[in-house]
Motif scaffolding. Structure first.
Motif, short mmCIF file in Angstrom:
data_model
loop_
_atom_site.label_atom_id
_atom_site.label_comp_id
_atom_site.label_asym_id
_atom_site.label_seq_id
_atom_site.Cartn_x
_atom_site.Cartn_y
_atom_site.Cartn_z
N VAL A 117 -95.53 -41.99 29.04
CA VAL A 117 -94.14 -41.83 28.60
C VAL A 117 -93.25 -42.47 29.67
O VAL A 117 -92.71 -41.78 30.53
N PRO A 118 -93.09 -43.79 29.64
CA PRO A 118 -92.28 -44.47 30.66
C PRO A 118 -90.81 -44.02 30.60
O PRO A 118 -90.36 -43.50 29.57
N PRO A 119 -90.09 -44.24 31.69
CA PRO A 119 -88.66 -43.87 31.68
C PRO A 119 -87.91 -44.58 30.56
O PRO A 119 -88.21 -45.72 30.23
N TYR A 120 -86.98 -43.90 29.97
CA TYR A 120 -86.07 -44.41 28.94
C TYR A 120 -86.72 -44.65 27.59
O TYR A 120 -86.05 -45.08 26.66
N VAL A 121 -88.01 -44.40 27.43
CA VAL A 121 -88.65 -44.58 26.13
C VAL A 121 -88.28 -43.39 25.26
O VAL A 121 -88.42 -42.25 25.66
N ARG A 122 -87.80 -43.68 24.06
CA ARG A 122 -87.39 -42.63 23.13
C ARG A 122 -88.17 -42.68 21.83
O ARG A 122 -88.07 -41.78 21.01
N LYS A 123 -88.91 -43.78 21.59
CA LYS A 123 -89.69 -43.93 20.36
C LYS A 123 -91.09 -44.43 20.72
O LYS A 123 -91.24 -45.21 21.65
N THR A 124 -92.07 -44.01 19.94
CA THR A 124 -93.41 -44.54 20.15
C THR A 124 -93.44 -46.00 19.71
O THR A 124 -92.62 -46.43 18.89
N LYS A 125 -94.39 -46.76 20.23
CA LYS A 125 -94.48 -48.18 19.89
C LYS A 125 -94.74 -48.40 18.41
O LYS A 125 -94.22 -49.33 17.81
N SER A 126 -95.56 -47.53 17.80
CA SER A 126 -95.84 -47.70 16.37
C SER A 126 -94.59 -47.50 15.54
O SER A 126 -94.37 -48.18 14.53
#
Length: 140
Positions: A96-105
C-alpha cells in the motif's frame, strides 16, 4: 459548507458475505503491512543509540485511509517509524504505497468503462435488484 461531492445512498444494505470479505481483506492487508514493518525493523536492528537502545522504533500509525477495491472500500492503517539516531528512516509499504487510494485493477477498469460507454450512457451499470432506476437512453 462542505465541498464534498460524494452522495451516500440511503437504505443500501451490504450483504453479510461482502462484509465478511471486506473484513477479511482488511485483516490480511494489516498483517502483510505489519510483516513489511518487521522486516524494516530487523534491517535496522543493529542501529543503536549511544545509550544502547534501539535506533529505529515504531511510532504509531498514519491516519486511516480507505483503499477502493473491487469489493468496496477497505480501511487501512499504515504504521510509522521513528529514528532516534538522527539518520532519517521512513516506512513505505510496497503493498500500500503512499497516496494510493485505488487498487491497480480498479484503476485499469475506469478507462475501460469510459471507453465502453459509461460517459455516453450506452452502458447500464444497475443490476436487476435496482428497482426504480431507468437506464439512460442512448444517443443513436
Amino acid at each position: 459548507m462542505s465541498k464534498d461531492n460524494v452522495v451516500e445512498l440511503k437504505g443500501r444494505d451490504i450483504d453479510p458475505l461482502t462484509e465478511l470479505l471486506k473484513t477479511g481483506a482488511q485483516k490480511l492487508i494489516q498483517q502483510a503491512v505489519e510483516l513489511e514493518l518487521q522486516e524494516l525493523l530487523a534491517r535496522h536492528a543493529d542501529c543503536r543509540t549511544d545509550e544502547g537502545k534501539m535506533g529505529v522504533v515504531r511510532n504509531g500509525y498514519l491516519p486511516e485511509r480507505e483503499l477502493q477495491t473491487g469489493i468496496g472500500p477497505v480501511t487501512v492503517k499504515i504504521p510509522k517509524v521513528r529514528s532516534k539516531t538522527g539518520e532519517p528512516v521512513t516506512f513505505h509499504s510496497a503493498l500500500v504505497p503512499p497516496y494510493v487510494r485505488k487498487t491497480k485493477s480498479l484503476e485499469a477498469a475506469l478507462p475501460w468503462l469510459y471507453l465502453k460507454g459509461v460517459s455516453s450512457g450506452e452502458m447500464v451499470l444497475v443490476g436487476p435488484e435496482a428497482q426504480g432506476y431507468l437506464p439512460v437512453p442512448s444517443h443513436a
